[in-house]
Write an enzyme that holds these catalytic residues in place. Structure first.
Site, short mmCIF file in Angstrom:
data_model
loop_
_atom_site.label_atom_id
_atom_site.label_comp_id
_atom_site.label_asym_id
_atom_site.label_seq_id
_atom_site.Cartn_x
_atom_site.Cartn_y
_atom_site.Cartn_z
N HIS A 269 28.71 56.61 60.39
CA HIS A 269 29.43 56.06 59.24
C HIS A 269 29.20 54.57 59.13
CE1 HIS A 269 31.63 59.92 59.14
NE2 HIS A 269 31.37 59.71 57.87
N ARG B 33 34.77 64.49 46.88
CA ARG B 33 35.17 65.13 48.12
C ARG B 33 36.60 64.69 48.42
NH1 ARG B 33 32.01 63.82 53.50
NH2 ARG B 33 33.11 61.86 53.42
N GLU C 115 29.35 71.92 57.04
CA GLU C 115 28.96 70.93 58.04
C GLU C 115 29.48 71.31 59.43
OE1 GLU C 115 30.52 67.13 56.78
OE2 GLU C 115 32.42 67.97 56.15
N ASN D 28 24.80 65.44 58.18
CA ASN D 28 25.15 64.45 59.22
C ASN D 28 26.07 65.09 60.27
OD1 ASN D 28 23.91 62.80 57.40
ND2 ASN D 28 25.79 61.91 56.62
N ASP D 29 27.12 65.74 59.78
CA ASP D 29 28.04 66.37 60.73
C ASP D 29 27.45 67.68 61.26
OD1 ASP D 29 30.30 64.73 61.13
OD2 ASP D 29 30.91 65.10 59.07
N CYS E 298 24.05 66.99 50.78
CA CYS E 298 24.48 65.61 50.56
C CYS E 298 24.46 64.77 51.83
CB CYS E 298 25.87 65.57 49.93
SG CYS E 298 27.15 66.28 50.98
C1 PEP Z 1 27.79 64.78 56.18
O1 PEP Z 1 28.49 65.03 57.15
O2 PEP Z 1 26.58 65.06 56.11
C2 PEP Z 1 28.37 64.08 55.00
C3 PEP Z 1 27.69 63.98 53.89
O3 PEP Z 1 29.61 63.56 55.10
P1 PEP Z 1 29.99 62.28 55.98
O4 PEP Z 1 28.71 61.56 56.33
O5 PEP Z 1 30.89 61.43 55.15
O6 PEP Z 1 30.68 62.86 57.16
MG MG Z 2 30.61 64.99 57.03
#
Ligand code: PEP
Ligand code: MG
Length: 571
Positions: free
Chosen positions: A192, A337, A428, A451-452, A499
């Protein structure tokens, strides 16, 4: 002093004086002082220490009966510690040695002592570390009104923001227009911290170890976001080259003016791929047209909550933001979201909410139904007038959570006598991926958060630099899970987007398009590169790449395959 290596998260070159912030436990700035002011600064520190000691003694004495003997004796001990030469002298020494402001010297010394003591086996000693931090906080209150050691409004325009870390809440409180570049000690490429740094739209490098000890703030430094390098003490020729590079970039931008990027919008054989924007701050919506974004595929609404200083934003305040964003996106979609708080985004009681696998995302919302319903109400109202609002739930791990969220949404829409906006699930969490077919029955659409998903599939925390070698979003295991989700969504007839950051990586985008993904959402500045890359190849070539990648055994093989393929097929 050698240049420091980090991870590039946003391109371009910035040259400026550093504003150095220590952000752990609230922020404090590091300000260089002239040699003549050193003694004055030490006297300011001693004065504040004595004032804090008097205040703590007064508190201990006046409240002894009401608060109980034990607490009073702790305060009395803190009062003595505040003027103990064994604590104050090292702080003074630091002011003299580094020629820096008292606030910084105090915090740095206290954190150093606390860290040293926290390793002690004797619990009495390790608890003393926390006492030291508390005493330092008390002295900081007497040093300056905010304890921060600087006035944010006084930051020189064009400065470089240098910090150990930056939370979303802290980012939301900073005026990005005062900075020309960002360098942070913490953060991996998909953390993040990196996402926040990128959202400023400035040259940025994260994960630079040793940064805080090297950046002085007294002379210009260089942040090279193209090479992922920070030079805290450039030589004159290096500085000149960096300034030329920065000027060239400014000229190019000026030449491009406010002309919007003209999207190809499709693969070489004309298969349309929708590219939307991920945004964190409502102000970013201004730049959508410039980068050719087809609406917003992910508005990380938690930033609204983290930026608020007095409690969660009201229904009206949220409605205003969502409605304005919806108008900005029309005729394209606005995907909001619901707030993804907890985890490394830090909100709520620290002991419960800080874990990546704790009470975050939709779990947090379902546990706090009043705040959740307020957000849904604001979204329903914005959707009623704009018609293009979609709601996305983060951290979904089972179909029941979507069903429970939908029950809240239905109730709110009924009360508002408004239509129910489409409700989607982020995929995720591995359990949501495995149950994608079942989840499709409860969800109107999917958006994969790579990402998660990567951090949970690979059991490697995205923000922990010690496991960054294990955190590989293009690892075959992650790609095969993504393919599974894509196939399940197609079989169920549910629209699907990606995303996570993989979508904004040109090769990652090719892999995803090759697996059949037709909608990608990313930081808006990345859209032109991804669009150009996708337009170079036919859908058949992309499918071939994806199929080869899916049969790889290691992430390195996937990367080698991608680079070789792009070089071979480049037109
Ligand atoms: C993800 O987890 O890929 C995502 C888009 O959300 P964030 O990066 O805010 O956790
Ligand atoms: Mg995420």
């Amino acid at each position: 002093m050698p240049a420091l290596r980090g991870v590039s998260v946003s391109g371009g070159i910035a040259v400026g004086r550093a504003v150095v912030l220590r952000t752990r436990d609230g922020w404090v700035a590091r300000l260089p002082i002239s040699p003549e002011r050193v003694e004055e600064e030490c006297a300011r520190l001693r004065g504040a220490a004595e004032a804090a000691s008097r205040r703590l003694t007064g508190l201990a004495e006046s409240g002894a009966s009401a608060m109980g003997e034990e607490l009073a004796s702790i305060l009395a001990a803190h009062a003595l510690m505040a003027i103990d030469p064994a604590f104050i002298r090292p702080v003074e020494k630091r002011i003299r040695r580094e020629r820096i402001n008292a606030e910084w010297a105090l915090r740095a010394t206290a954190e150093e002592l606390q860290e040293r003591l926290s390793g002690a086996v004797d619990p009495v000693f390790s608890a003393r570390g926390d006492d030291i931090l508390q005493v330092a906080r008390a002295i900081a209150m007497d040093l300056s009104a905010s304890g921060e050691g600087f006035e944010k409004a006084a930051i020189e325009p064009g400065s470089i923001l240098v910090a150990d870390d930056l939370s979303p809440a802290q980012a939301a409180r900073l005026d990005s227009s005062r900075f020309s570049g960002i360098a942070l000690e913490r953060g991996g490429v998909h953390s993040h911290t990196a996402i926040i740094a990128r959202s400023f739209g400035l040259p940025a490098v994260v994960g630079v170890s040793g940064l805080l000890d090297s950046a002085m703030g007294s002379r210009p430094m260089v942040v090279d976001g193209d090479r992922g390098v920070v030079d805290p003490a450039p030589t004159k020729p290096q500085l000149r080259r960096a300034l030329e590079g920065a000027a060239r970039r400014r000229e190019e931008e000026k030449a491009r003016g406010n002309r919007a990027y003209r999207r190809h919008g499709a693969t070489a054989d004309g298969v349309p791929i929708t590219l939307r924007a991920n945004i964190e701050l409502p102000g970013e919506a201004r730049i959508l047209a410039r980068y050719g974004a087809e609406g917003i595929g992910l508005f990380r609404s938690e930033f609204l909550f983290l930026g608020a200083t007095d409690g969660p934003p009201s229904v009206q305040a949220q409605e205003q933001v969502y409605a304005a964003l919806a108008v900005e996106c029309r005729p394209n979609a606005l995907v909001v979201r619901t707030y993804d708080l907890g985890g490394e985004k830090g909100w709520g009681p620290r002991d419960h909410d800080t874990s990546a696998m704790g009470l975050r995302g939709v779990r947090h919302s379902l546990a706090h139904p009043d705040a959740f319903r307020d957000q849904l109400r604001a979204l329903v109202r914005a959707g009623r007038s704009a018609g293009n609002v979609r709601i996305l739930l983060p951290m979904v791990s089972s179909p029941e959570e979507v069903a429970a969220a939908r029950a809240h949404l239905r109730a709110v829409a009924e009360e508002e006598e408004a239509p129910i906006p489409p409700l989607g699930a982020m995929i995720e969490v591995p359990s949501a991926a495995v149950l994608a077919a079942e989840l499709a029955r409860e969800s109107d659409f999917f958006s994969i958060g790579t990402n998660d998903l990567a951090q949970y599939v690979l059991a490697a925390e995205r923000s922990d630099p010690t496991v960054s070698a294990y955190y590989r979003p293009a690892a075959p295991a992650v790609l095969r899970v993504i393919k599974w989700i894509v196939d399940a969504a197609r079989a169920a007839g549910r629209p699907l987007a990606v995303c996570g950051e993989l979508a904004g990586d040109p090769l990652g985008a090719c892999l995803l398009a090759g697996m059949g993904v037709r909608e990608l959402s990313m930081s808006p500045v990345l859209i032109p590169k991804v669009d150009e890359m996708l337009a170079r190849f036919s859908s058949e070539e992309l499918a071939g790449l994806a199929s080869d990648a899916l049969s790889c055994e290691t992430a390195d093989e996937v990367h080698a395959l991608g680079h070789g393929w792009a070089a071979r097929t480049r037109r």
